[in-house]
Design a protein around this motif. Structure first.
Motif, PDB file in Angstrom:
ATOM      1  N   LEU A  91     -24.904 -19.125 -12.274  1.00  0.00           N
ATOM      2  CA  LEU A  91     -24.380 -17.760 -12.354  1.00  0.00           C
ATOM      3  C   LEU A  91     -23.176 -17.591 -11.433  1.00  0.00           C
ATOM      4  CD1 LEU A  91     -26.156 -14.438 -12.644  1.00  0.00           C
ATOM      5  CD2 LEU A  91     -24.775 -14.783 -10.591  1.00  0.00           C
ATOM      6  N   ILE A  92     -23.250 -18.150 -10.219  1.00  0.00           N
ATOM      7  CA  ILE A  92     -22.135 -18.039  -9.274  1.00  0.00           C
ATOM      8  C   ILE A  92     -20.931 -18.819  -9.797  1.00  0.00           C
ATOM      9  CG2 ILE A  92     -21.360 -18.604  -6.938  1.00  0.00           C
ATOM     10  CD1 ILE A  92     -24.203 -18.093  -5.971  1.00  0.00           C
ATOM     11  N   ALA A  93     -21.188 -20.012 -10.315  1.00  0.00           N
ATOM     12  CA  ALA A  93     -20.089 -20.804 -10.877  1.00  0.00           C
ATOM     13  C   ALA A  93     -19.431 -20.070 -12.038  1.00  0.00           C
ATOM     14  CB  ALA A  93     -20.620 -22.167 -11.340  1.00  0.00           C
ATOM     15  N   GLU A  94     -20.233 -19.400 -12.845  1.00  0.00           N
ATOM     16  CA  GLU A  94     -19.676 -18.653 -13.977  1.00  0.00           C
ATOM     17  C   GLU A  94     -18.797 -17.498 -13.506  1.00  0.00           C
ATOM     18  OE1 GLU A  94     -21.208 -16.359 -18.016  1.00  0.00           O
ATOM     19  OE2 GLU A  94     -22.578 -16.608 -16.316  1.00  0.00           O
ATOM     20  N   GLN A  95     -19.240 -16.810 -12.454  1.00  0.00           N
ATOM     21  CA  GLN A  95     -18.443 -15.691 -11.943  1.00  0.00           C
ATOM     22  C   GLN A  95     -17.116 -16.177 -11.352  1.00  0.00           C
ATOM     23  OE1 GLN A  95     -19.295 -12.664 -12.809  1.00  0.00           O
ATOM     24  NE2 GLN A  95     -20.988 -13.798 -13.750  1.00  0.00           N
ATOM     25  N   ARG A  96     -17.124 -17.337 -10.743  1.00  0.00           N
ATOM     26  CA  ARG A  96     -15.863 -17.907 -10.245  1.00  0.00           C
ATOM     27  C   ARG A  96     -14.919 -18.194 -11.408  1.00  0.00           C
ATOM     28  NH1 ARG A  96     -19.036 -21.312  -6.573  1.00  0.00           N
ATOM     29  NH2 ARG A  96     -18.934 -20.439  -4.468  1.00  0.00           N
ATOM     30  N   ARG A  97     -15.456 -18.755 -12.489  1.00  0.00           N
ATOM     31  CA  ARG A  97     -14.618 -19.064 -13.645  1.00  0.00           C
ATOM     32  C   ARG A  97     -14.032 -17.795 -14.261  1.00  0.00           C
ATOM     33  NH1 ARG A  97     -18.764 -22.887 -14.792  1.00  0.00           N
ATOM     34  NH2 ARG A  97     -19.725 -21.380 -16.217  1.00  0.00           N
TER      35      ARG A  97
ATOM     36  N   VAL B  56     -25.863 -15.703   0.275  1.00  0.00           N
ATOM     37  CA  VAL B  56     -26.862 -16.369  -0.560  1.00  0.00           C
ATOM     38  C   VAL B  56     -27.416 -17.568   0.198  1.00  0.00           C
ATOM     39  CG1 VAL B  56     -25.684 -15.668  -2.685  1.00  0.00           C
ATOM     40  CG2 VAL B  56     -25.192 -17.903  -1.687  1.00  0.00           C
ATOM     41  N   PRO B  57     -28.655 -17.968  -0.064  1.00  0.00           N
ATOM     42  CA  PRO B  57     -29.210 -19.163   0.592  1.00  0.00           C
ATOM     43  C   PRO B  57     -28.529 -20.428   0.079  1.00  0.00           C
ATOM     44  CG  PRO B  57     -30.807 -18.176  -0.928  1.00  0.00           C
ATOM     45  CD  PRO B  57     -29.623 -17.278  -0.917  1.00  0.00           C
TER      46      PRO B  57
ATOM     47  N   ALA C 213     -17.350  -9.563 -10.065  1.00  0.00           N
ATOM     48  CA  ALA C 213     -18.068 -10.795  -9.708  1.00  0.00           C
ATOM     49  C   ALA C 213     -19.096 -10.522  -8.616  1.00  0.00           C
ATOM     50  CB  ALA C 213     -17.076 -11.861  -9.257  1.00  0.00           C
ATOM     51  N   ARG C 214     -18.704  -9.727  -7.637  1.00  0.00           N
ATOM     52  CA  ARG C 214     -19.623  -9.393  -6.545  1.00  0.00           C
ATOM     53  C   ARG C 214     -20.839  -8.632  -7.067  1.00  0.00           C
ATOM     54  NH1 ARG C 214     -20.499  -8.170  -1.254  1.00  0.00           N
ATOM     55  NH2 ARG C 214     -21.319  -6.081  -0.816  1.00  0.00           N
ATOM     56  N   ALA C 215     -20.611  -7.677  -7.953  1.00  0.00           N
ATOM     57  CA  ALA C 215     -21.711  -6.869  -8.481  1.00  0.00           C
ATOM     58  C   ALA C 215     -22.704  -7.718  -9.269  1.00  0.00           C
ATOM     59  CB  ALA C 215     -21.155  -5.745  -9.359  1.00  0.00           C
ATOM     60  N   VAL C 216     -22.206  -8.655 -10.060  1.00  0.00           N
ATOM     61  CA  VAL C 216     -23.093  -9.508 -10.854  1.00  0.00           C
ATOM     62  C   VAL C 216     -23.951 -10.388  -9.947  1.00  0.00           C
ATOM     63  CG1 VAL C 216     -23.152 -11.402 -12.522  1.00  0.00           C
ATOM     64  CG2 VAL C 216     -21.570  -9.495 -12.866  1.00  0.00           C
ATOM     65  N   ILE C 217     -23.355 -10.977  -8.931  1.00  0.00           N
ATOM     66  CA  ILE C 217     -24.109 -11.854  -8.029  1.00  0.00           C
ATOM     67  C   ILE C 217     -25.132 -11.062  -7.225  1.00  0.00           C
ATOM     68  CG2 ILE C 217     -23.908 -13.405  -6.038  1.00  0.00           C
ATOM     69  CD1 ILE C 217     -21.147 -14.197  -7.085  1.00  0.00           C
ATOM     70  N   ARG C 218     -24.731  -9.889  -6.723  1.00  0.00           N
ATOM     71  CA  ARG C 218     -25.676  -9.055  -5.962  1.00  0.00           C
ATOM     72  C   ARG C 218     -26.850  -8.635  -6.829  1.00  0.00           C
ATOM     73  NH1 ARG C 218     -23.680  -4.146  -2.619  1.00  0.00           N
ATOM     74  NH2 ARG C 218     -25.751  -4.480  -1.737  1.00  0.00           N
ATOM     75  N   SER C 219     -26.581  -8.294  -8.079  1.00  0.00           N
ATOM     76  CA  SER C 219     -27.654  -7.872  -8.981  1.00  0.00           C
ATOM     77  C   SER C 219     -28.653  -9.001  -9.207  1.00  0.00           C
ATOM     78  CB  SER C 219     -27.043  -7.418 -10.309  1.00  0.00           C
ATOM     79  OG  SER C 219     -28.055  -7.068 -11.234  1.00  0.00           O
ATOM     80  N   ALA C 220     -28.166 -10.217  -9.442  1.00  0.00           N
ATOM     81  CA  ALA C 220     -29.057 -11.362  -9.646  1.00  0.00           C
ATOM     82  C   ALA C 220     -29.837 -11.674  -8.375  1.00  0.00           C
ATOM     83  CB  ALA C 220     -28.235 -12.577 -10.078  1.00  0.00           C
TER      84      ALA C 220
END
Length: 361
Positions: free
Chosen positions: A46-52, A37-38, A100-107
């Motif tokens: 969104l990334i912080a949420e996936q970590r949680r 990600v940049p 978590a990976r799938a959600v971030i990649r989708s966004a």
């Protein structure tokens, strides 16, 4: 007895659980869960949420498994219990990571996070290409190896005609062999081989290609140099811990006890693993958690190379001549499975892992 069982059943699962829980912080901020990600998206909600979510699931479900495994271990008193708990923990961590990976990649795809950004690759041309090998840090492993050899030579004439080479989960011997140099010193040969392996890793690790941030090349290069200078020393100390475990196991063969306790034998290696975990949390992958001097950011971002990473864990790029590349989720480096040299080395390593125990046993 209960205390030994608790120590045996807790150490490995707790270390694995702790490693899995902290891994999102160990990874570079620009590759959360293996997704590039940049920099401006590093603190995206969104990334912080996936970590949680990942940590909540790993922490709650993993802790429940560890406690359940501890209770079962105390009741049935089997060495196999912590192994089953470790396998179950992997079954908890893997789905949490994949989700978590799938959600971030989708966004990332949906919002086109790299639109309009200048993607570049940065190389550290001033990096020392042949840093000195930390010989003093290899002394503990070499001393343990030498002491094991000396003890074995002294004990060999008085060893019984038949040696117990393997023990069941309950600690009773179940495989024996006639006394010989091979049966008595098999573990010592493994110890010597691992000592060489750790020395080689400590020598070549600082020479692997770094993963630098083109937006702050000087700062990230400084982080990586400190990381690459410390990791070889830690690898050599970890080699000493592994050697000590092997020395204790060899002593069990030479003393021929009626039964053994696994916990004291594996304790040095687990201490070494704990040391690696502390290093990972303190330094981060490639030194990404280390403090640096302020550097004005440049108009550039790291190349979006997700297509070369399978699951964010396996790197496959036939156009890249590098054999080793920095991991995305974890600490250290991984193989480039698109490089024939890396594939050949991996096959040889797997063959050695399978063959050596058969030859020694």
């Amino acid at each position: 007895m209960i205390g030994v069982i608790v120590l045996r059943d807790l150490l490995a699962p707790v270390l694995l659980l702790a490693s899995a829980w902290v891994m999102p912080s160990v990874a570079k901020p620009t590759v959360p869960f293996g997704v590039r990600v940049p920099p401006e998206r590093v603190r995206d909600p969104l990334i912080a949420e996936q970590r949680r979510i990942y940590r909540w699931w790993v922490g709650v479900a993993g802790s429940a498994l560890v406690v359940a495994g501890l209770i079962v271990g105390v009741v049935v008193q089997q060495v196999l219990v912590p192994v089953l708990v470790v396998v179950a923990l992997l079954g908890v961590v893997a789905p949490a990571y994949v989700r978590a990976r799938a959600v971030i990649r989708s966004a990332k795809r949906r919002e086109d996070w790299y639109q309009g950004l200048r993607q570049t690759v940065t190389a550290d041309t001033s990096r020392v290409t042949r840093p000195p090998f930390p010989w003093l840090w290899a002394v503990p492993a070499l001393l343990v190896l030498a002491a094991t050899v000396a003890l074995g030579v002294v004990r060999y004439p008085d060893l019984p005609a038949t040696l117990a080479l393997h023990y069941t989960a309950s600690g009773a011997p179940d495989r024996t062999a006639a006394k010989s140099v091979g049966s008595a010193f098999g573990l010592v040969f493994v110890q010597a081989g691992l000592t060489v392996l750790f020395c080689v890793l400590a020598y070549v690790a600082p020479r692997f290609r770094p993963d630098l941030d083109p937006a702050r090349p000087k700062a990230s290069a400084g982080q990586y140099r400190r990381f690459a200078a410390t990791l070889p020393r830690l690898l050599l100390l970890f080699g000493a811990c592994v050697n000590l475990t092997i020395a204790l196991a060899a002593e069990q063969i030479w003393s021929a006890p009626a039964s053994i306790s696994v916990a004291p034998i594996i304790l040095p290696t687990l201490v070494g693993v704990a040391g690696l975990l502390v290093f990972a949390v303190r330094y981060g992958q490639g030194g990404s958690r280390l403090e640096t001097a302020d550097e004005p950011p440049r108009d550039a971002v790291e190349r979006d190379d997700d297509r070369f990473w399978k699951g964010g864990l396996l790197y496959v790029n036939r156009a890249d001549h590098a054999v080793f590349v920095p991991k995305r989720f974890g600490i250290g480096w991984t193989l480039n499975f698109g490089n024939p040299v890396a594939i050949s080395g991996f096959v040889v390593l797997i063959a050695a892992v399978i063959t050596v125990p058969l030859v020694v046993g």
